[in-house]
Design an enzyme around this catalytic site. Structure first.
Site, short mmCIF file in Angstrom:
data_model
loop_
_atom_site.label_atom_id
_atom_site.label_comp_id
_atom_site.label_asym_id
_atom_site.label_seq_id
_atom_site.Cartn_x
_atom_site.Cartn_y
_atom_site.Cartn_z
N SER A 139 31.78 44.33 40.74
CA SER A 139 33.06 44.47 41.52
C SER A 139 33.28 45.82 42.00
CB SER A 139 34.30 43.76 40.87
OG SER A 139 35.80 44.12 41.75
N TYR A 152 39.80 44.07 33.72
CA TYR A 152 38.74 43.77 34.64
C TYR A 152 38.17 44.99 35.19
CZ TYR A 152 36.68 41.37 38.64
OH TYR A 152 35.95 40.69 39.53
#
Length: 261
Positions: A139, A152
């Site tokens: 990501s 995350y």
């Protein structure tokens, strides 16, 4: 393109039940690959490729599944790790929305430990066949800090480092390992995060495109949310012979949101 011909290639895709993983699996299937989808939930995927239940956060289940598939001569030429988990919350335990210990472990277990569990059982296979490609879906959040996304961001940053180390270990065997790092992408995960009380995510999408200065988050210069197929196309490129001299790299697919950070 001949370089995008995946006939006779065995491809494993984690997170294939929905979102980016599902799109990746479908694209490989369309281009002739023998796809095995792996997901924690087995659901209908239009019957185009087999989907096996696998919780990649469980090291014992991962080991058993890999051994079973290798015994069936279904070892991968290409491995795509697209399974992911997102949990939101502040690192401040006294905050109104704190990040729980369980949520912290969930992100780490799925986003990086699960990939490690697969790699530790498959590296010998890749070394023996002396070819192959591994693509891990990370990501752009690994490159820039985000409020309430510590677990995350940390997990995706760890995945990036794991990928680079794996690429270095496997390079002499002709096996490549790269990353694709999406930004905001139209998936069930993003829709769930940005939807209002009616389930409509359109306002959240527009705010994401325009930027959120109060959260120190820039907008998206290309003025759109990515589609899952745009991410899948980048995954397929890195897995293809067109990328035969590319390893240990990270392609960020976020419409310019990180401004080349």
């Amino acid at each position: 393109m001949m370089d995008w011909d995946f006939h006779e290639k065995a491809v494993w895709v984690t997170g294939a039940g929905s979102g980016i993983g599902c799109a990746v699996a479908h694209r490989f299937q369309q281009l002739g690959a023998r796809v095995i989808g792996l997901d924690v939930e087995v659901k209908n995927v239009d019957g185009e490729f087999p989907l096996r239940q696998l919780n990649i956060a469980d090291p014992y289940q991962v080991g058993a599944t890999v051994r079973e598939l290798l015994r069936e001569n279904l070892g991968p030429d290409i491995l795509v790790n697209a399974a992911g988990a997102l949990r939101l919350g502040s690192v401040d335990a006294s905050d109104f929305h704190p990040l729980s210990i369980d949520d912290w472990h969930k992100c780490l277990d799925v986003n990086v430990s699960g990939v490690f569990y697969l790699l530790r059982h498959l590296t010998a296979h890749f070394k023996q066949q002396r070819r192959g490609a591994i693509v891990n879906v990370a990501s752009n959040a690994a490159r820039v800090p985000r409020k309430n996304m510590a677990a995350y961001c940390a997990s995706k940053a760890a995945l990036q480092s794991l990928s680079h180390c794996t690429a270095l270990e496997l390079a002499e065997y002709g096996v490549r390992c790269n990353l694709v790092s999406p930004g905001s992408t139209d998936t069930p995960m993003l829709r769930g995060m940005l939807a209002d009380h009616t389930g409509d995510a359109s306002v959240g999408y527009q705010r994401t495109i325009e930027g959120l200065p109060g959260e120190y988050k820039l907008g998206i210069p290309l003025k759109k949310i990515a589609s899952v197929n745009e991410i899948a196309n980048t995954v397929l490129f890195l897995a293809s012979d067109a990328a035969s001299h590319i390893t240990m790299q990270n392609i960020v697919v976020d419409g310019g949101a990180t401004l080349a950070a």
